[in-house]
Structure formats: structure tokens, C-alpha cells
Design a protein around this motif. Structure first.
Motif, short mmCIF file in Angstrom:
data_model
loop_
_atom_site.label_atom_id
_atom_site.label_comp_id
_atom_site.label_asym_id
_atom_site.label_seq_id
_atom_site.Cartn_x
_atom_site.Cartn_y
_atom_site.Cartn_z
N GLU A 46 0.81 -1.22 0.00
CA GLU A 46 0.00 0.00 0.00
C GLU A 46 0.84 1.26 0.00
O GLU A 46 0.40 2.30 -0.51
CB GLU A 46 -1.00 -0.03 1.15
CG GLU A 46 -2.10 -1.03 0.88
CD GLU A 46 -3.23 -1.04 1.88
OE1 GLU A 46 -4.30 -1.54 1.53
OE2 GLU A 46 -3.03 -0.56 3.02
N PHE A 47 2.06 1.21 0.52
CA PHE A 47 2.94 2.38 0.41
C PHE A 47 3.32 2.61 -1.05
O PHE A 47 3.26 3.73 -1.55
CB PHE A 47 4.18 2.20 1.29
CG PHE A 47 4.04 2.81 2.65
CD1 PHE A 47 4.83 3.88 3.04
CD2 PHE A 47 3.10 2.34 3.55
CE1 PHE A 47 4.70 4.45 4.30
CE2 PHE A 47 2.96 2.89 4.80
CZ PHE A 47 3.77 3.96 5.18
N PHE A 48 3.71 1.54 -1.74
CA PHE A 48 4.00 1.67 -3.17
C PHE A 48 2.76 2.14 -3.93
O PHE A 48 2.85 3.01 -4.80
CB PHE A 48 4.46 0.32 -3.76
CG PHE A 48 5.92 0.03 -3.56
CD1 PHE A 48 6.89 0.69 -4.30
CD2 PHE A 48 6.32 -0.94 -2.66
CE1 PHE A 48 8.24 0.40 -4.14
CE2 PHE A 48 7.67 -1.24 -2.49
CZ PHE A 48 8.63 -0.57 -3.23
N GLU A 49 1.62 1.57 -3.59
CA GLU A 49 0.37 1.94 -4.27
C GLU A 49 0.05 3.42 -4.08
O GLU A 49 -0.36 4.09 -5.03
CB GLU A 49 -0.76 1.06 -3.75
CG GLU A 49 -2.05 1.22 -4.49
CD GLU A 49 -3.13 0.28 -3.99
OE1 GLU A 49 -3.81 -0.29 -4.84
OE2 GLU A 49 -3.29 0.14 -2.76
N CYS A 50 0.23 3.94 -2.88
CA CYS A 50 -0.01 5.37 -2.62
C CYS A 50 0.88 6.22 -3.51
O CYS A 50 0.41 7.20 -4.11
CB CYS A 50 0.29 5.72 -1.16
SG CYS A 50 -1.06 5.44 -0.04
N GLN A 54 -1.05 8.45 -6.36
CA GLN A 54 -1.13 9.88 -6.05
C GLN A 54 -0.11 10.71 -6.84
O GLN A 54 -0.07 11.93 -6.72
CB GLN A 54 -0.95 10.09 -4.54
CG GLN A 54 -2.04 9.43 -3.71
CD GLN A 54 -1.76 9.48 -2.21
OE1 GLN A 54 -1.08 10.37 -1.72
NE2 GLN A 54 -2.29 8.51 -1.48
N TYR A 55 0.69 10.04 -7.62
CA TYR A 55 1.75 10.68 -8.40
C TYR A 55 1.22 11.83 -9.27
O TYR A 55 1.78 12.92 -9.28
CB TYR A 55 2.44 9.61 -9.26
CG TYR A 55 3.41 10.13 -10.29
CD1 TYR A 55 4.74 10.33 -9.97
CD2 TYR A 55 3.01 10.38 -11.61
CE1 TYR A 55 5.65 10.78 -10.92
CE2 TYR A 55 3.89 10.83 -12.55
CZ TYR A 55 5.22 11.03 -12.21
OH TYR A 55 6.10 11.48 -13.15
N ASP A 56 0.16 11.58 -10.01
CA ASP A 56 -0.36 12.58 -10.95
C ASP A 56 -0.78 13.88 -10.27
O ASP A 56 -0.61 14.95 -10.82
CB ASP A 56 -1.53 12.02 -11.76
CG ASP A 56 -1.07 11.03 -12.81
OD1 ASP A 56 0.11 11.07 -13.21
OD2 ASP A 56 -1.89 10.18 -13.23
N GLU A 95 9.01 16.50 -9.13
CA GLU A 95 8.87 17.01 -7.78
C GLU A 95 7.49 16.65 -7.23
O GLU A 95 6.50 16.66 -7.96
CB GLU A 95 9.04 18.53 -7.75
CG GLU A 95 10.48 18.96 -7.91
CD GLU A 95 10.68 20.44 -7.66
OE1 GLU A 95 9.81 21.10 -7.04
OE2 GLU A 95 11.72 20.95 -8.10
N LEU A 96 7.47 16.34 -5.95
CA LEU A 96 6.23 16.00 -5.24
C LEU A 96 6.24 16.69 -3.89
O LEU A 96 7.26 17.23 -3.47
CB LEU A 96 6.15 14.48 -5.01
CG LEU A 96 6.17 13.56 -6.22
CD1 LEU A 96 6.34 12.11 -5.78
CD2 LEU A 96 4.89 13.72 -7.03
N ARG A 115 13.01 10.00 -4.94
CA ARG A 115 13.32 9.99 -3.50
C ARG A 115 12.31 9.12 -2.76
O ARG A 115 12.67 8.33 -1.89
CB ARG A 115 13.30 11.42 -2.94
CG ARG A 115 13.31 11.53 -1.42
CD ARG A 115 14.56 10.92 -0.80
NE ARG A 115 14.47 10.85 0.63
CZ ARG A 115 14.05 9.80 1.33
NH1 ARG A 115 13.63 8.71 0.74
NH2 ARG A 115 14.04 9.82 2.64
N GLU A 116 11.05 9.23 -3.10
CA GLU A 116 10.01 8.41 -2.46
C GLU A 116 10.10 6.95 -2.88
O GLU A 116 9.80 6.06 -2.10
CB GLU A 116 8.63 9.00 -2.74
CG GLU A 116 8.40 10.34 -2.07
CD GLU A 116 8.69 10.32 -0.58
OE1 GLU A 116 8.14 9.45 0.13
OE2 GLU A 116 9.47 11.17 -0.12
#
Length: 163
Positions: A46-50, A54-56, A95-96, A115-116
């Protein structure tokens, strides 16, 4: 490439899941006493999925995980999710901002996708180390000696052996 390292780490997890019965996967571990291997796998995925979902929007909030109980109960469903997540190699860096719910007045923190991705890789290794401990009590499970060991540790051990 970082995305390849993440994909490989997830592949190691998939190989382990193929050895686990649904009971081994979802049952409370005698090592953890209050959680299961499946709960740790769900947390990783779920961390990878987030990060990907949410990337876009450019803002990542790991507190908004779905907490899909099927991921922690069904190793075959978790395997399907791993296969989906292994497609991250086509996502470019950008950038995020990281947001948090548990500190209501906190400011967004600047970060980047890569980085994430690195954070998620290290987070995955950390939980795999815990999963490794739980698997010690399951006699039929065979785990590679590198499962749950950080790449930096493997490099250190390798250099130390060369000397």
C-alpha cells in the motif's frame, strides 16, 4: 536503475508468497504475537500503491492508504498487486509534496518521485526483515540469505569478505 531495484525487491517478496499457504500468510505469527505476515505485506504494497496512485496529483499522503484487508488475507491477491506495482519503471521523476494527517498543522514537505521510490524500497526491505523472522517458524519456507537485508549491508559484507 531505482525502479528495477524496487521491482526486484517486490519479486523477492512474490517468491516468498508462493511458498505460503493462506493460513501461514494470514494467521497471527507467533513471532509478532499481534500481526501476520499478510499485514506486513499489505503495508509494504500500500505504500507503493499510494506513491503511484497519487503521483499525478503531485501530493503523496501515505496516511491515505486503502488498508485493503484482502491484501493481508489472500496471498494470491497480494501477488496480483505485486505484478501491478512492478510496472513502475515507466514513471519519470518529478517534484512531489508529502502530506501527513497525523500532524494537522504540518506543512507539506518537498520531495521527488525517485526519493520516495528509494524510501519505499528501504521500507520494503525493513518489513521483509520482519517477515523473515516470522517465516523462521514455518518449516517448509525457504528464504534466500539476502531476503530482508539492505543493499548497503550486502555491499559492506561483500567488501569486508574481499579484504
Amino acid at each position: 536503475m531505482l525502479s528495477d531495484a524496487c521491482s526486484q525487491q517486490l519479486e523477492e517478496l512474490a517468491e516468498l508468497l508462493l511458498q505460503l499457504s493462506p493460513e501461514d500468510y494470514s494467521g497471527i505469527s507467533p513471532v509478532f504475537k499481534s500481526s501476520s505476515i499478510g499485514q506486513h505485506v499489505r503495508h509494504i504494497l500500500e505504500f507503493f500503491e499510494c506513491l503511484i496512485s497519487q503521483y499525478d496529483q503531485g501530493e503523496i499522503n501515505y496516511d491515505l492508504r486503502r488498508r485493503d484487508l484482502r491484501l493481508e488475507a489472500d496471498p494470491y491477491f497480494a501477488l496480483e498487486k505485486i505484478r501491478e506495482l512492478q510496472t513502475i519503471n515507466h514513471i519519470p521523476d518529478k517534484e512531489l509534496k508529502i502530506l501527513q494527517d497525523h500532524f494537522p498543522n504540518s506543512q507539506p514537505v518537498k520531495t521527488s518521485f525517485y526519493r520516495e521510490l528509494l524510501y519505499n524500497l528501504e521500507h520494503c526491505v525493513h518489513h521483509q526483515a520482519l517477515i523473515r523472522l516470522a517465516c523462521l517458524s514455518i518449516p517448509h519456507v525457504r528464504i534466500s540469505e539476502n531476503f530482508g537485508v539492505a543493499r548497503s549491508t550486502l555491499t559492506f559484507i561483500s567488501k569486508k569478505a574481499e579484504n
